[in-house]
Design a protein around this motif. Sequence first.
Motif, mmCIF file in Angstrom:
data_model
loop_
_atom_site.group_PDB
_atom_site.id
_atom_site.type_symbol
_atom_site.label_atom_id
_atom_site.label_comp_id
_atom_site.label_asym_id
_atom_site.label_seq_id
_atom_site.Cartn_x
_atom_site.Cartn_y
_atom_site.Cartn_z
ATOM 1 N N GLY A 32 -18.169 15.156 7.932
ATOM 2 C CA GLY A 32 -17.973 16.468 7.305
ATOM 3 C C GLY A 32 -16.565 17.127 7.201
ATOM 4 O O GLY A 32 -16.628 18.164 6.794
ATOM 5 N N SER A 33 -15.376 16.542 7.446
ATOM 6 C CA SER A 33 -14.428 17.140 7.481
ATOM 7 C C SER A 33 -13.854 17.349 6.253
ATOM 8 O O SER A 33 -13.829 16.312 5.196
ATOM 9 N N LEU A 34 -13.137 18.322 5.872
ATOM 10 C CA LEU A 34 -12.487 18.717 4.566
ATOM 11 C C LEU A 34 -11.008 18.448 4.601
ATOM 12 O O LEU A 34 -10.458 18.934 5.674
ATOM 13 N N TYR A 90 -6.520 10.159 -3.386
ATOM 14 C CA TYR A 90 -5.631 11.073 -2.682
ATOM 15 C C TYR A 90 -5.608 10.752 -1.213
ATOM 16 O O TYR A 90 -6.607 10.685 -0.545
ATOM 17 N N CYS A 91 -4.377 10.842 -0.771
ATOM 18 C CA CYS A 91 -4.268 10.958 0.567
ATOM 19 C C CYS A 91 -4.224 12.651 0.994
ATOM 20 O O CYS A 91 -3.412 13.420 0.135
ATOM 21 N N ALA A 92 -4.775 12.984 2.230
ATOM 22 C CA ALA A 92 -4.675 14.434 2.483
ATOM 23 C C ALA A 92 -4.587 14.327 4.013
ATOM 24 O O ALA A 92 -4.726 13.400 4.761
ATOM 25 N N THR A 93 -4.422 15.929 4.681
ATOM 26 C CA THR A 93 -4.407 16.053 5.660
ATOM 27 C C THR A 93 -5.879 16.807 6.334
ATOM 28 O O THR A 93 -6.497 17.094 5.613
ATOM 29 N N THR A 117 -10.107 5.907 13.963
ATOM 30 C CA THR A 117 -10.444 5.815 12.488
ATOM 31 C C THR A 117 -11.864 6.159 12.347
ATOM 32 O O THR A 117 -12.907 6.126 13.138
ATOM 33 N N TRP A 118 -12.185 6.495 11.011
ATOM 34 C CA TRP A 118 -13.442 6.783 10.536
ATOM 35 C C TRP A 118 -13.511 6.279 9.108
ATOM 36 O O TRP A 118 -12.337 6.424 8.442
ATOM 37 N N ALA A 121 -4.410 14.663 11.252
ATOM 38 C CA ALA A 121 -5.195 13.560 11.063
ATOM 39 C C ALA A 121 -4.923 13.302 9.491
ATOM 40 O O ALA A 121 -4.690 14.293 8.749
ATOM 41 N N ILE A 122 -4.425 12.068 9.049
ATOM 42 C CA ILE A 122 -4.422 11.784 7.621
ATOM 43 C C ILE A 122 -5.407 10.842 7.082
ATOM 44 O O ILE A 122 -5.704 9.875 7.852
ATOM 45 N N GLY A 123 -5.986 11.321 5.890
ATOM 46 C CA GLY A 123 -7.073 10.499 5.551
ATOM 47 C C GLY A 123 -7.129 10.271 4.024
ATOM 48 O O GLY A 123 -6.122 10.545 3.201
ATOM 49 N N TRP A 124 -8.000 9.600 3.362
ATOM 50 C CA TRP A 124 -8.055 9.396 2.016
ATOM 51 C C TRP A 124 -9.430 9.985 1.440
ATOM 52 O O TRP A 124 -10.570 9.795 2.250
ATOM 53 N N PHE A 125 -9.423 10.682 0.441
ATOM 54 C CA PHE A 125 -10.723 10.878 -0.375
ATOM 55 C C PHE A 125 -10.341 10.460 -1.791
ATOM 56 O O PHE A 125 -9.321 10.132 -2.179
ATOM 57 N N ARG A 126 -11.537 10.307 -2.375
ATOM 58 C CA ARG A 126 -11.499 9.620 -3.776
ATOM 59 C C ARG A 126 -12.346 10.691 -4.852
ATOM 60 O O ARG A 126 -13.405 11.528 -4.349
ATOM 61 N N GLN A 127 -11.929 10.762 -6.209
ATOM 62 C CA GLN A 127 -12.554 11.483 -7.049
ATOM 63 C C GLN A 127 -12.868 10.633 -8.369
ATOM 64 O O GLN A 127 -11.889 10.461 -8.916
ATOM 65 N N ALA A 128 -13.920 10.434 -8.598
ATOM 66 C CA ALA A 128 -14.423 9.776 -9.827
ATOM 67 C C ALA A 128 -15.140 10.703 -10.916
ATOM 68 O O ALA A 128 -15.589 11.901 -10.320
ATOM 69 N N PRO A 129 -14.844 10.401 -12.167
ATOM 70 C CA PRO A 129 -15.320 11.366 -13.087
ATOM 71 C C PRO A 129 -16.587 11.679 -13.086
ATOM 72 O O PRO A 129 -17.683 10.805 -13.072
#
Length: 120
Positions: free
Chosen positions: A104-106, A94-97, A57-58, A32-40
């Motif tokens: 709860g998916s990492l 970031y896009c990620a696998t 989708t989630w 699966a391909i998804g997006w996560f984000r990181q803010a300061p």
Amino acid sequence: VQLQASGGGLVQPGGSLRLSCAASAFAMDYYAIGWFRQAPGKEREGVSCITGSPPTTWYADSVKGRFTISRDNRKKAVYLQMNSLEPEDTAVYYCATYQMCGSGSLPGAWGQGTQVTVSS
């Protein structure tokens, strides 16, 4: 596994951006391909995720109804359409696998992120 996010930029509150993720064929076929984000100063936050065929989708509650994820297997790409952007959406995306989509998916692997800044 190769992933490359693009499409970020500066946008005013209420505006829209479309992020693109160019993925390797292996990533598209097996993950699966998804997006996560990181803010300061904030923890990493999962944003959205999409599985393979048939695609499911989630979305994080914070973006539900505003963001839409899609994938184009032929182009080996995943997209994140972001509408009604808010200053709180400001982050590096970031896009990620993922093995599976869910709260709860990492992320497994990810590439260079793209900066999204929502500001007037």
